[in-house]
Design a protein around this motif. Structure first.
Motif, mmCIF file in Angstrom:
data_model
loop_
_atom_site.group_PDB
_atom_site.id
_atom_site.type_symbol
_atom_site.label_atom_id
_atom_site.label_comp_id
_atom_site.label_asym_id
_atom_site.label_seq_id
_atom_site.Cartn_x
_atom_site.Cartn_y
_atom_site.Cartn_z
ATOM 1 N N ASN A 183 58.205 37.842 25.220
ATOM 2 C CA ASN A 183 58.168 36.863 24.127
ATOM 3 C C ASN A 183 58.928 35.581 24.440
ATOM 4 O OD1 ASN A 183 56.692 38.664 22.508
ATOM 5 N ND2 ASN A 183 58.572 39.689 21.862
ATOM 6 N N GLN A 184 58.740 35.063 25.632
ATOM 7 C CA GLN A 184 59.378 33.801 26.002
ATOM 8 C C GLN A 184 58.401 32.667 25.744
ATOM 9 O OE1 GLN A 184 60.771 33.470 30.020
ATOM 10 N NE2 GLN A 184 62.441 32.157 29.371
ATOM 11 N N LEU A 185 58.777 31.739 24.896
ATOM 12 C CA LEU A 185 57.895 30.648 24.516
ATOM 13 C C LEU A 185 57.551 29.791 25.725
ATOM 14 C CD1 LEU A 185 56.493 29.238 22.129
ATOM 15 C CD2 LEU A 185 58.553 27.838 21.871
ATOM 16 N N PHE A 186 56.268 29.582 25.954
ATOM 17 C CA PHE A 186 55.740 28.765 27.054
ATOM 18 C C PHE A 186 56.055 29.358 28.429
ATOM 19 C CE2 PHE A 186 56.568 25.337 23.788
ATOM 20 C CZ PHE A 186 55.254 25.287 23.363
ATOM 21 N N GLY A 187 56.548 30.597 28.479
ATOM 22 C CA GLY A 187 56.877 31.192 29.765
ATOM 23 C C GLY A 187 55.638 31.589 30.539
ATOM 24 N N LYS A 188 55.792 31.664 31.858
ATOM 25 C CA LYS A 188 54.686 32.032 32.736
ATOM 26 C C LYS A 188 55.202 33.004 33.794
ATOM 27 C CE LYS A 188 51.534 30.154 36.214
ATOM 28 N NZ LYS A 188 51.208 28.948 37.008
ATOM 29 N N LEU A 189 54.463 34.085 34.000
ATOM 30 C CA LEU A 189 54.841 35.087 34.987
ATOM 31 C C LEU A 189 54.194 34.725 36.322
ATOM 32 C CD1 LEU A 189 56.366 37.781 35.371
ATOM 33 C CD2 LEU A 189 54.208 38.942 34.892
ATOM 34 N N ASN A 190 54.983 34.172 37.224
ATOM 35 C CA ASN A 190 54.454 33.727 38.513
ATOM 36 C C ASN A 190 54.441 34.863 39.524
ATOM 37 O OD1 ASN A 190 53.537 30.995 38.602
ATOM 38 N ND2 ASN A 190 55.614 30.370 38.078
ATOM 39 N N ARG A 191 53.835 35.961 39.135
ATOM 40 C CA ARG A 191 53.699 37.088 40.055
ATOM 41 C C ARG A 191 52.631 36.772 41.086
ATOM 42 N NH1 ARG A 191 51.876 43.272 38.436
ATOM 43 N NH2 ARG A 191 52.706 44.307 40.308
ATOM 44 N N VAL A 192 52.922 37.010 42.344
ATOM 45 C CA VAL A 192 51.961 36.738 43.404
ATOM 46 C C VAL A 192 50.819 37.744 43.335
ATOM 47 C CG1 VAL A 192 51.596 36.653 45.900
ATOM 48 C CG2 VAL A 192 53.695 35.714 44.904
ATOM 49 N N VAL A 193 49.577 37.241 43.243
ATOM 50 C CA VAL A 193 48.379 38.071 43.235
ATOM 51 C C VAL A 193 47.533 37.647 44.430
ATOM 52 C CG1 VAL A 193 46.318 38.772 41.971
ATOM 53 C CG2 VAL A 193 48.436 38.276 40.721
ATOM 54 N N THR A 194 47.440 38.511 45.417
ATOM 55 C CA THR A 194 46.679 38.174 46.617
ATOM 56 C C THR A 194 45.215 38.581 46.453
ATOM 57 O OG1 THR A 194 47.245 40.280 47.674
ATOM 58 C CG2 THR A 194 48.714 38.420 48.073
ATOM 59 N N PHE A 195 44.355 37.961 47.236
ATOM 60 C CA PHE A 195 42.914 38.189 47.151
ATOM 61 C C PHE A 195 42.292 37.906 48.501
ATOM 62 C CE2 PHE A 195 44.020 33.909 45.947
ATOM 63 C CZ PHE A 195 43.148 33.113 46.668
ATOM 64 N N SER A 196 41.064 38.357 48.685
ATOM 65 C CA SER A 196 40.328 38.106 49.918
ATOM 66 C C SER A 196 39.001 37.436 49.581
ATOM 67 C CB SER A 196 40.098 39.411 50.694
ATOM 68 O OG SER A 196 39.335 40.309 49.917
ATOM 69 N N GLU A 197 38.233 37.123 50.608
ATOM 70 C CA GLU A 197 36.954 36.441 50.389
ATOM 71 C C GLU A 197 35.876 37.373 49.864
ATOM 72 O OE1 GLU A 197 35.795 32.749 52.875
ATOM 73 O OE2 GLU A 197 36.699 34.136 54.298
ATOM 74 N N THR A 198 36.078 38.673 49.981
ATOM 75 C CA THR A 198 35.104 39.634 49.484
ATOM 76 C C THR A 198 35.783 40.608 48.531
ATOM 77 O OG1 THR A 198 35.458 41.119 51.370
ATOM 78 C CG2 THR A 198 33.683 39.497 51.559
ATOM 79 N N LEU A 199 34.990 41.126 47.595
ATOM 80 C CA LEU A 199 35.481 42.091 46.616
ATOM 81 C C LEU A 199 34.443 43.200 46.460
ATOM 82 C CD1 LEU A 199 37.554 42.901 44.393
ATOM 83 C CD2 LEU A 199 36.203 41.500 42.802
ATOM 84 N N ASP A 200 34.864 44.422 46.638
ATOM 85 C CA ASP A 200 33.985 45.581 46.519
ATOM 86 C C ASP A 200 34.198 46.213 45.146
ATOM 87 O OD1 ASP A 200 32.400 47.782 46.799
ATOM 88 O OD2 ASP A 200 33.453 48.614 48.537
ATOM 89 N N LEU A 201 33.163 46.185 44.297
ATOM 90 C CA LEU A 201 33.278 46.734 42.948
ATOM 91 C C LEU A 201 32.847 48.195 42.847
ATOM 92 C CD1 LEU A 201 32.071 43.888 40.524
ATOM 93 C CD2 LEU A 201 34.402 44.523 41.172
ATOM 94 N N ARG A 202 32.439 48.803 43.960
ATOM 95 C CA ARG A 202 31.962 50.183 43.900
ATOM 96 C C ARG A 202 32.993 51.163 43.346
ATOM 97 N NH1 ARG A 202 29.526 50.714 49.874
ATOM 98 N NH2 ARG A 202 31.408 49.457 50.228
ATOM 99 N N PRO A 203 34.305 51.027 43.678
ATOM 100 C CA PRO A 203 35.274 51.971 43.111
ATOM 101 C C PRO A 203 35.430 51.850 41.599
ATOM 102 C CG PRO A 203 36.171 50.888 45.061
ATOM 103 C CD PRO A 203 34.932 50.148 44.680
ATOM 104 N N PHE A 204 34.916 50.764 41.014
ATOM 105 C CA PHE A 204 35.107 50.533 39.583
ATOM 106 C C PHE A 204 33.806 50.651 38.793
ATOM 107 C CE2 PHE A 204 37.661 47.603 42.239
ATOM 108 C CZ PHE A 204 38.868 48.277 42.149
ATOM 109 N N CYS A 205 32.771 51.190 39.421
ATOM 110 C CA CYS A 205 31.471 51.349 38.769
ATOM 111 C C CYS A 205 31.270 52.797 38.329
ATOM 112 C CB CYS A 205 30.332 50.943 39.709
ATOM 113 S SG CYS A 205 30.314 49.186 40.124
ATOM 114 N N VAL A 206 30.643 52.973 37.167
ATOM 115 C CA VAL A 206 30.318 54.310 36.680
ATOM 116 C C VAL A 206 29.283 54.949 37.598
ATOM 117 C CG1 VAL A 206 29.383 55.622 34.746
ATOM 118 C CG2 VAL A 206 30.862 53.654 34.313
#
Length: 223
Positions: A115-138
């Motif tokens: 509950n910090q007003l105007f605060g931002k969580l600058n947590r580093v989130v890394t990513f790559s050029e490709t994303l495989d969605l198969r593990p998240f599909c029904v």
């Protein structure tokens, strides 16, 4: 960017706090956030440090895949009311993609949970050029590989959502990356793109599905 589907068909909001421990929240909350808008000298000092360099203790980094894994993780409901027998029981709630879009946008919610007003969580989130969605599909199909084509970043001042600037990195159909910064457009390499801390990520299916839609019926004369 060219595709049979050039518009975003689905957007997910992934909270940057997913996977953080209580100790990580306490470390982030204990440090006071500067207020660079209160004086010109504080603003200049914050701009020298740049984005994501606030005095708060940085939380441990994560990845887009890990956030998706936690987003779709199994949830146990202790007091679930069955729709058929109306009995109270314990069950596991399982979620995932029933169908996947041609274009997917992911929004990294960086609003802190303390509950910090105007605060931002600058947590580093890394990513790559490709994303495989198969593990998240029904029921995963054979064409669930996605390619990144745009990244939106928020360049904050002293870890605040109150001050800052948005820029965008875009990949063209010749595999070149460009930095869009207001009226400035200049080429950048992937090595520079992958080091940014994203606010939004835009993915397109590597092999887009053709979606045929029936044309609306034309009104007859006199109708």
């Amino acid at each position: 960017f060219r595709s049979p589907s050039t518009h975003v068909e689905m957007m997910l909001m992934l909270n940057a706090t997913l996977g953080l421990r209580d100790e990580d929240f306490l470390l982030s909350a204990e440090s006071s956030m500067e207020k660079p808008w209160e004086s010109r000298s504080a603003t200049r000092e914050a701009l020298k440090r740049g984005s994501g360099t606030s005095p708060r203790a940085p939380p441990p980094p994560t990845t887009v895949e890990e956030l998706l894994k936690l987003y779709f993780s199994t949830e146990t409901i202790d007091d679930y009311a069955c729709d058929e027998c109306h009995e109270r029981c314990r069950c596991d709630k399982v979620s995932g993609f029933r169908t996947t879009p041609n274009c997917l946008a992911t929004y990294i919610d960086r609003q802190p949970q303390y509950n910090q007003l105007f605060g931002k969580l600058n947590r580093v989130v890394t990513f790559s050029e490709t994303l495989d969605l198969r593990p998240f599909c029904v029921e995963p199909g054979s064409d669930e590989i996605y390619r990144l084509y745009a990244v939106v970043c928020h360049l904050d001042v002293a870890g605040s959502t109150f001050f800052g600037h948005y820029v965008c990195y875009v990949r063209d159909d010749r595999e070149r990356w460009w930095l869009l910064d207001d009226e400035s457009v200049r080429p950048v390499g992937w090595d520079a793109v992958r080091r940014v801390n994203p606010y939004m990520l835009f993915y397109a299916r590597a092999r887009p599905h053709l979606v045929f839609r029936a044309a609306p019926a034309r009104p007859r004369e006199g109708e």
